[in-house]
Design a protein around this motif. Sequence first.
Motif, PDB file in Angstrom:
ATOM      1  N   ALA A 111       0.828  -1.207   0.000  1.00 31.10           N
ATOM      2  CA  ALA A 111       0.000   0.000   0.000  1.00 31.10           C
ATOM      3  C   ALA A 111       0.863   1.258   0.000  1.00 31.10           C
ATOM      4  O   ALA A 111       0.550   2.236  -0.688  1.00 31.10           O
ATOM      5  CB  ALA A 111      -0.926  -0.009   1.223  1.00 31.10           C
ATOM      6  N   ALA A 114       2.154   1.765  -3.428  1.00 31.81           N
ATOM      7  CA  ALA A 114       1.077   2.250  -4.303  1.00 31.81           C
ATOM      8  C   ALA A 114       0.853   3.743  -4.122  1.00 31.81           C
ATOM      9  O   ALA A 114       0.518   4.455  -5.087  1.00 31.81           O
ATOM     10  CB  ALA A 114      -0.209   1.476  -4.023  1.00 31.81           C
ATOM     11  N   SER A 115       1.050   4.245  -2.909  1.00 31.85           N
ATOM     12  CA  SER A 115       0.822   5.663  -2.648  1.00 31.85           C
ATOM     13  C   SER A 115       1.805   6.562  -3.385  1.00 31.85           C
ATOM     14  O   SER A 115       1.560   7.764  -3.542  1.00 31.85           O
ATOM     15  CB  SER A 115       0.898   5.944  -1.140  1.00 31.85           C
ATOM     16  N   THR A 154      -4.204  -0.445   4.672  1.00 32.55           N
ATOM     17  CA  THR A 154      -4.992  -1.208   3.706  1.00 32.55           C
ATOM     18  C   THR A 154      -6.464  -0.838   3.830  1.00 32.55           C
ATOM     19  O   THR A 154      -7.303  -1.656   4.217  1.00 32.55           O
ATOM     20  CB  THR A 154      -4.786  -2.715   3.926  1.00 32.55           C
ATOM     21  N   SER A 156      -9.779   1.241   1.761  1.00 29.00           N
ATOM     22  CA  SER A 156     -10.228   1.484   0.393  1.00 29.00           C
ATOM     23  C   SER A 156      -9.982   2.920  -0.047  1.00 29.00           C
ATOM     24  O   SER A 156      -9.731   3.168  -1.239  1.00 29.00           O
ATOM     25  CB  SER A 156     -11.718   1.148   0.266  1.00 29.00           C
ATOM     26  N   LEU A 159      -6.239   3.576  -1.172  1.00 30.97           N
ATOM     27  CA  LEU A 159      -5.966   2.746  -2.341  1.00 30.97           C
ATOM     28  C   LEU A 159      -6.705   3.265  -3.568  1.00 30.97           C
ATOM     29  O   LEU A 159      -6.141   3.327  -4.667  1.00 30.97           O
ATOM     30  CB  LEU A 159      -6.361   1.294  -2.050  1.00 30.97           C
ATOM     31  N   CYS A 193     -12.863  -0.545  -5.618  1.00 29.61           N
ATOM     32  CA  CYS A 193     -12.258  -0.416  -4.290  1.00 29.61           C
ATOM     33  C   CYS A 193     -13.122   0.427  -3.365  1.00 29.61           C
ATOM     34  O   CYS A 193     -13.292   0.093  -2.193  1.00 29.61           O
ATOM     35  CB  CYS A 193     -10.869   0.218  -4.405  1.00 29.61           C
TER      36      CYS A 193
END
Length: 506
Positions: A111, A114-115, A154, A156, A159, A193
């Motif tokens: 995560a 991903a950021s 983690t 939604s 993400l 998501c």
Amino acid sequence: MTRTSADRSPGHTGEVGPATGRFHPLAALLLLALAIRLPLAVWPNIIHPDEIFQYLEPAWRLLGHDGIITWDWRYGIRGWFLPTLLAGPVAVGDLVVPGGAGAFVVPRLVAALASLSIVASAWFLGARISRTHAIVAAFVAAIWFEFILFAPHTLSEPLATALIVPAALLLTGGPSQRRLVIGGALLALAFVCRFQYAPAIAVLAIGVCWRNWRNLIPLVAGGLVVLLLAAMVDVAHGVVPFRWLIANIEQNLLHDRAAEFGLQPAVTYLVSFWMVWSVAVVPLLWAIWRGARHAPLLLAVALVNLVFHSLIGHKEYRFVFLSIVLLIIVAALGSADWIQSLRAKRAWRRWALPLVAGGWALVSVALAGASEEMHDDWMRGVGASQLAAELRSDSKLCGLALYDVPFHLLPGQERLAGSSPLYALQPGDPLAKGNLPALVQATKPAFNRILARPASAADLPADFSRRSCAAVGNGDACVFVRSGTCDAVAAVAPFVINDVLVRLDY
């Protein structure tokens, strides 16, 4: 409406240009963002129980293990797409560091990685104006405290935001057919998501297609591919595709399940901004106003998302994370204009960028712990994680009972008890008959560890002694131990935690 950058001033090409030296500034800023975020992936704070029980715990169960099943999964209001994606990192984490800790940390590392899409997207959005705007936007995205706080969790909201921001980059600035397809796929994935971001996603899509409705065809095509994939995931888990979406609306709108967790007035988010940003809200609003000409569509998406969530009765600050990110990026673009204004003055030319960037950094550090809400977010769940680590490493643990301690304040079954049975003795349980001391006395042969509040010590059997305590929720919780082994008895069978949650409808 489709612009994300202002018309370039004479003499400004707006191009990023070649990087001086061997190391590109964007790479340096990404490394800075990564260096800040990676340690927080290991820091065991939990902003909200959803990150455990809506995503990591279901992912753990997908791998064939026992886990806690909450009411939303029993009612089928959650989709399997995100837990399925997270099952891979959970499996890798458990393989590398068995015992629950790895299965918790590795998904957080993913995560956090991903950021970084937000940082990179901020750079390229700014690069459409000037190199200065690119540096400032990416720097702010790398160091702003709210971006950092939510990055490893983690949930939604962060993400989905990590998908929507790069989609906005791809879909604006004269997108090609390929960028429209990829952008549509990212928006559809963000919808799966966090479907509550649908109004914001719609505004972005309409803004992109406003002047050229032919853009809608590749945009929708990319989205349909992802939605089909999500439907296939649902089918693979034996459920009707997107039935979870209908069930979610039924439960939260028709049956007011969300209202059980609290209702707040429409101005709550505005009050939250004031509490979190404090007096910094004044220069931030000024910067947002200045930056609006550079990114009117991003500002529109942020405001629509904020208004939509303000109309929903149950509110949490994390729900509007998308708006927070977009507003801060717009503010960063606006602050870069100040740098250009300062550079027009010879005395300030050299110090303009360090002054504005340093101001952002100082404000971010100051606000990170200034409010009680932020302090709670950094520390929430840390005490529970400490107790869980102690219990999980206890080789003599053969059964654990939660005595009037809410399970959602704890980090999941595997991290608490491993393969040992987990029981819940709760006052609201009809089978407890309002007499927990008698119940724990009757069932104590089945467990040799109890997690309870210090005030409950007098209710526990005399052969249990207090060992260690830590902050859990609004008070302390302590591990109480007795020597000897466990002998499961018929009386304790109905108090396995999932059976108790069914009776409590929780």
